[in-house]
Motif scaffolding. Structure first.
Motif, PDB file in Angstrom:
ATOM      1  N   ASP A  99      35.013  49.408  38.967  1.00 46.02           N
ATOM      2  CA  ASP A  99      33.872  49.258  39.776  1.00 46.02           C
ATOM      3  C   ASP A  99      33.180  50.694  40.201  1.00 46.02           C
ATOM      4  O   ASP A  99      32.055  51.207  39.665  1.00 46.02           O
ATOM      5  N   HIS A 100      34.097  51.782  40.142  1.00 46.21           N
ATOM      6  CA  HIS A 100      33.520  52.959  40.304  1.00 46.21           C
ATOM      7  C   HIS A 100      33.273  53.597  38.768  1.00 46.21           C
ATOM      8  O   HIS A 100      32.013  54.208  38.902  1.00 46.21           O
ATOM      9  N   LEU A 101      33.934  53.078  37.742  1.00 46.88           N
ATOM     10  CA  LEU A 101      33.301  53.448  36.341  1.00 46.88           C
ATOM     11  C   LEU A 101      32.035  52.882  36.385  1.00 46.88           C
ATOM     12  O   LEU A 101      31.095  53.683  35.741  1.00 46.88           O
ATOM     13  N   ARG A 102      31.795  51.731  36.788  1.00 46.03           N
ATOM     14  CA  ARG A 102      30.424  51.172  36.614  1.00 46.03           C
ATOM     15  C   ARG A 102      29.520  51.893  37.088  1.00 46.03           C
ATOM     16  O   ARG A 102      28.356  52.204  36.806  1.00 46.03           O
ATOM     17  N   GLU A 103      29.688  52.571  38.456  1.00 40.80           N
ATOM     18  CA  GLU A 103      28.865  53.147  39.180  1.00 40.80           C
ATOM     19  C   GLU A 103      28.677  54.560  38.632  1.00 40.80           C
ATOM     20  O   GLU A 103      27.324  55.207  38.511  1.00 40.80           O
ATOM     21  N   VAL A 104      29.629  55.421  38.080  1.00 42.43           N
ATOM     22  CA  VAL A 104      29.440  56.524  37.646  1.00 42.43           C
ATOM     23  C   VAL A 104      28.695  56.594  36.111  1.00 42.43           C
ATOM     24  O   VAL A 104      27.823  57.271  35.833  1.00 42.43           O
ATOM     25  N   VAL A 105      28.870  55.423  35.225  1.00 44.57           N
ATOM     26  CA  VAL A 105      28.035  55.123  34.237  1.00 44.57           C
ATOM     27  C   VAL A 105      26.717  54.812  34.583  1.00 44.57           C
ATOM     28  O   VAL A 105      25.905  55.399  33.898  1.00 44.57           O
ATOM     29  N   GLY A 106      26.416  54.150  35.503  1.00 43.94           N
ATOM     30  CA  GLY A 106      25.244  53.852  36.159  1.00 43.94           C
ATOM     31  C   GLY A 106      24.310  55.019  36.435  1.00 43.94           C
ATOM     32  O   GLY A 106      22.933  55.160  36.296  1.00 43.94           O
ATOM     33  N   ARG A 107      24.913  56.387  36.737  1.00 43.46           N
ATOM     34  CA  ARG A 107      24.291  57.515  36.946  1.00 43.46           C
ATOM     35  C   ARG A 107      23.964  58.148  35.975  1.00 43.46           C
ATOM     36  O   ARG A 107      23.350  59.292  36.085  1.00 43.46           O
ATOM     37  N   CYS A 108      24.491  58.199  34.624  1.00 38.14           N
ATOM     38  CA  CYS A 108      24.135  58.602  33.288  1.00 38.14           C
ATOM     39  C   CYS A 108      22.575  58.777  33.248  1.00 38.14           C
ATOM     40  O   CYS A 108      22.007  57.842  33.161  1.00 38.14           O
ATOM     41  N   PRO A 109      21.907  59.823  33.255  1.00 44.88           N
ATOM     42  CA  PRO A 109      20.347  59.902  33.247  1.00 44.88           C
ATOM     43  C   PRO A 109      19.672  59.541  31.904  1.00 44.88           C
ATOM     44  O   PRO A 109      18.615  59.325  31.927  1.00 44.88           O
ATOM     45  N   SER A 110      20.622  59.470  30.863  1.00 47.15           N
ATOM     46  CA  SER A 110      20.044  59.595  29.437  1.00 47.15           C
ATOM     47  C   SER A 110      20.049  58.191  28.981  1.00 47.15           C
ATOM     48  O   SER A 110      19.388  57.907  27.893  1.00 47.15           O
ATOM     49  N   GLY A 111      21.102  57.281  29.421  1.00 52.88           N
ATOM     50  CA  GLY A 111      21.361  56.146  28.811  1.00 52.88           C
ATOM     51  C   GLY A 111      22.340  56.287  27.687  1.00 52.88           C
ATOM     52  O   GLY A 111      22.494  55.348  26.919  1.00 52.88           O
ATOM     53  N   ALA A 112      22.846  57.402  27.597  1.00 56.03           N
ATOM     54  CA  ALA A 112      24.025  57.552  26.748  1.00 56.03           C
ATOM     55  C   ALA A 112      25.094  56.753  26.748  1.00 56.03           C
ATOM     56  O   ALA A 112      25.704  56.328  25.977  1.00 56.03           O
ATOM     57  N   LEU A 113      25.541  56.675  28.033  1.00 54.23           N
ATOM     58  CA  LEU A 113      26.623  55.813  28.449  1.00 54.23           C
ATOM     59  C   LEU A 113      26.295  54.679  28.816  1.00 54.23           C
ATOM     60  O   LEU A 113      25.199  54.193  29.496  1.00 54.23           O
ATOM     61  N   ARG A 114      27.012  53.381  28.448  1.00 52.79           N
ATOM     62  CA  ARG A 114      26.919  52.355  28.609  1.00 52.79           C
ATOM     63  C   ARG A 114      28.135  51.395  28.956  1.00 52.79           C
ATOM     64  O   ARG A 114      29.118  51.599  28.405  1.00 52.79           O
ATOM     65  N   ILE A 115      28.354  50.658  30.059  1.00 51.25           N
ATOM     66  CA  ILE A 115      29.270  49.750  30.042  1.00 51.25           C
ATOM     67  C   ILE A 115      29.061  48.444  29.346  1.00 51.25           C
ATOM     68  O   ILE A 115      28.138  47.882  29.373  1.00 51.25           O
ATOM     69  N   GLU A 116      30.254  48.017  28.738  1.00 52.84           N
ATOM     70  CA  GLU A 116      30.275  46.935  27.742  1.00 52.84           C
ATOM     71  C   GLU A 116      31.361  46.043  28.671  1.00 52.84           C
ATOM     72  O   GLU A 116      32.571  46.218  28.550  1.00 52.84           O
ATOM     73  N   GLU A 117      30.685  44.957  29.420  1.00 58.35           N
ATOM     74  CA  GLU A 117      31.597  43.916  30.078  1.00 58.35           C
ATOM     75  C   GLU A 117      32.524  43.313  29.039  1.00 58.35           C
ATOM     76  O   GLU A 117      31.835  42.945  28.081  1.00 58.35           O
ATOM     77  N   HIS A 118      33.781  42.918  29.265  1.00 55.04           N
ATOM     78  CA  HIS A 118      34.535  42.020  28.579  1.00 55.04           C
ATOM     79  C   HIS A 118      33.935  40.675  28.596  1.00 55.04           C
ATOM     80  O   HIS A 118      33.291  40.237  29.649  1.00 55.04           O
TER      81      HIS A 118
END
Ligand code: SF4
Length: 82
Positions: free
Chosen positions: A54-73
């Motif tokens: 959950d924390h990882l989802r939150e941190v990835v959500g803060r990436c301002p450029s969209g470079a990071l993305r969560i890929e849910e299994h």
């Protein structure tokens, strides 16, 4: 476009270096997952509990450029299918 996937036990993280603006939100937010001194520099396996995922989802959500993305299994692969 050069999106690369980094496999975790609960969620994967993908990263497109062409989009990254080096704002370091990721490194500040979860240094144990995002460590630019390490190869590979993203290790979502570290976020192996649901709280950490959950924390990882939150941190990835803060990436301002969209470079990071969560890929849910795929939830149907988690034994939830009838
Ligand atoms: S938060 Fe996003 S834009 Fe910033 S360094 Fe990390 S991946 Fe790059």
């Amino acid at each position: 476009m050069t999106r690369r996937n980094y496999r975790g036990s609960l969620v994967d993280v993908s990263f497109d270096k062409d989009l990254c603006r080096h704002a370091a939100e990721c490194v500040r937010g979860m240094p144990e997952v995002f460590d630019t001194q390490r190869r590979p520099w993203i290790d979502p396996l570290v976020a192996g509990t649901s709280e950490r995922a959950d924390h990882l989802r939150e941190v990835v959500g803060r990436c301002p450029s969209g470079a990071l993305r969560i890929e849910e299994h795929d939830p149907s692969a988690a034994g939830g299918a009838r």
